[in-house]
Design a protein around this motif. Structure first.
Motif, PDB file in Angstrom:
ATOM      1  N   GLN A 168      43.513  25.676  13.888  1.00  0.00           N
ATOM      2  CA  GLN A 168      43.167  24.337  13.427  1.00  0.00           C
ATOM      3  C   GLN A 168      43.827  23.310  14.332  1.00  0.00           C
ATOM      4  O   GLN A 168      44.635  23.659  15.189  1.00  0.00           O
TER       5      GLN A 168
ATOM      6  N   TYR B 263      34.814  29.926  12.152  1.00  0.00           N
ATOM      7  CA  TYR B 263      36.260  29.743  12.061  1.00  0.00           C
ATOM      8  C   TYR B 263      36.969  31.069  12.321  1.00  0.00           C
ATOM      9  O   TYR B 263      36.647  32.088  11.712  1.00  0.00           O
TER      10      TYR B 263
ATOM     11  N   GLU C  91      43.464  26.044  18.936  1.00  0.00           N
ATOM     12  CA  GLU C  91      44.765  25.467  18.578  1.00  0.00           C
ATOM     13  C   GLU C  91      45.804  26.070  19.535  1.00  0.00           C
ATOM     14  O   GLU C  91      46.378  27.120  19.273  1.00  0.00           O
TER      15      GLU C  91
END
Length: 445
Positions: free
Chosen positions: A168, A193, A255
């Motif tokens: 994230q 994701y 990330e």
């Protein structure tokens, strides 16, 4: 990229004008397109002269998997032909009219007037199109037509693309926020994701024994950085690559900190640069909109791109310095240099690659959601100058066409994000056409 473009080609005409002369122009248009690398053309040889013919022509083009339709306005026609042609043909549309030299006698073609009527009708009907007027051998005409076709092709190419978000965004990096539904409805891009632990778990299982030498053979200073963290970084790259391939992902937004370095123990910088050079677009700091900008710029330029922060503006020299931590694609390195293996400049964890980027014409761009939710595109261009490394990591000094003061004011007053995508070559017209076709706001500096 151009060899994958598929174009429909039609000519409109009226029998009371010189159809034979118009067909000569149509033939020159087709020859020009092929000489520009657009040779996958569905060409309807018979001129469309009646409304029912226009409907029939549209039916012939439907289902042909086209990127766009190019209509040659061979002679004057009333607007009923273009309205019938486009009624059920929802594709990007370009109408090309020919310049007619005055002869002192009757108008043989009156092509522009036909385009004028078509433009009025299509605008009133709310239909987007592009009008072109001029000869095929005019460089400006060629550039405009190719930019339109390439933009239309990019819109179709984007549909169905998959972007993987790894982890994230870092805390407070609101610039990496994104609208998942907006991405799908505007561009046709879906999001998957991927938790960081999936990457780390896979990375730890990878045996580097046969791959480490080939991955690092071109790096100066490799033996001077801490070996354990370097191996973590290399394993992280291989894990990200395998995940992208296995999941059929076209781009990644990763990330890259803090957990990659703090929890896992190796920097993601090396992976970012390497993946981009391999055609798997990868953006740091989980920057989804940055990754999509990179995806488009890579498609048009057929080269890796540089995602960077803007860190210095020199008002006297009219120059900007763009920088990032060491994740630039090595293919963009300045001439006669090798990447230097080092650590992330702030976190002091390897593996980052230090080098300045090469000189050349550059396009600076950024897709961004505006306050109203409508996407916008920031656009500028300049000349990249070859310099020594200006800060630890990767740097590129760009001399602008417009005053730096005005550029900085535009960026700040519009509230754009802090990441900019640097692509080599002039892609301004492709971006303009892309934005116009999708009704995006254009902010140029």
């Amino acid at each position: 990229m151009d060899e994958n473009i598929k174009l429909g080609l039609v000519m409109l005409g009226r029998p009371q004008f010189d159809i034979s002369l118009a067909q000569q122009f149509w033939g020159r248009v087709k020859t020009a397109l092929e000489s520009w690398g657009i040779d996958n053309i569905v060409a309807l040889e018979e001129p469309v002269t009646r409304p029912q013919q226009a409907i029939s022509a549209a039916q012939k083009l439907q289902g042909k998997d086209l990127d766009a339709v190019l209509v040659v306005q061979g002679t004057f026609t009333d607007a009923s032909l273009i309205l019938n042609l486009t009624r059920d043909l929802a594709l990007p549309l370009l109408i090309w009219a020919i310049k007619e030299e005055p002869t002192g006698e009757r108008l043989r073609l009156n092509s522009f007037c036909g385009l004028n009527l078509a433009a009025h009708a299509l605008t009133a009907a709310g239909r987007k199109f592009k009008g072109i007027y001029g000869e095929p051998d005019t460089p400006q005409v060629q550039r405009e037509i190719l930019a339109f076709i390439r933009a239309a092709a990019a819109i179709r190419w984007l549909k169905g693309k998959k972007l993987g978000i790894v982890g994230q965004r870092p805390p407070g990096y609101y610039t990496s926020n994104f609208d998942e539904i907006g991405l799908y409805t505007t561009f046709g891009i879906s999001v998957e994701y991927i938790p960081l632990f999936e990457v780390f778990s896979l990375a730890d299982k990878i045996n580097l024994e046969e791959q480490e030498a080939s991955l690092t053979s071109n790096l100066d200073g490799y033996k001077q950085v801490e070996a354990g963290a370097v191996q973590k970084s290399l394993q992280g790259y291989l894990a990200l690559r395998r995940i992208a391939i296995d999941k059929a992902l076209d781009a990644l937004a990763i990330e890259c900190w803090p957990d990659f370095m703090v929890t896992y123990g190796g920097a993601a910088c090396f992976a970012l640069g390497k993946l981009n050079d391999e055609g798997i677009v990868a953006a740091c700091e989980a920057d989804v909109n940055g990754a999509i900008t990179m995806l488009l710029a890579h498609y048009w330029s057929d080269k890796a791109t540089f995602l960077a922060d803007l860190v210095v503006g020199d008002k006297e020299k009219n120059e900007l310095i763009f920088w990032h931590c060491g994740g630039a694609p090595p293919s963009l390195i300045a001439r006669n240099l090798k990447p230097v293996a080092s650590v992330h400049p702030n976190r002091k964890v390897p593996l980052s690659l230090y080098f300045p980027l090469r000189e050349g014409e550059t396009t600076i761009s950024r897709l961004s959601p505006g306050k109203d939710g409508r996407y916008r595109i920031l656009l500028g261009k300049g000349i990249g100058l070859q310099t020594p490394l200006l800060f630890s990591g990767n740097t590129l000094l760009i001399r602008l066409e417009r005053p730096v003061t005005s550029v900085l004011d535009t960026i700040l007053s519009h509230g754009f994000e802090h990441h900019y995508i640097i692509a080599y070559g002039d892609l301004i017209q492709e971006w303009r056409e892309f934005a116009r076709l999708l009704d995006l706001e254009i902010v140029e500096f």
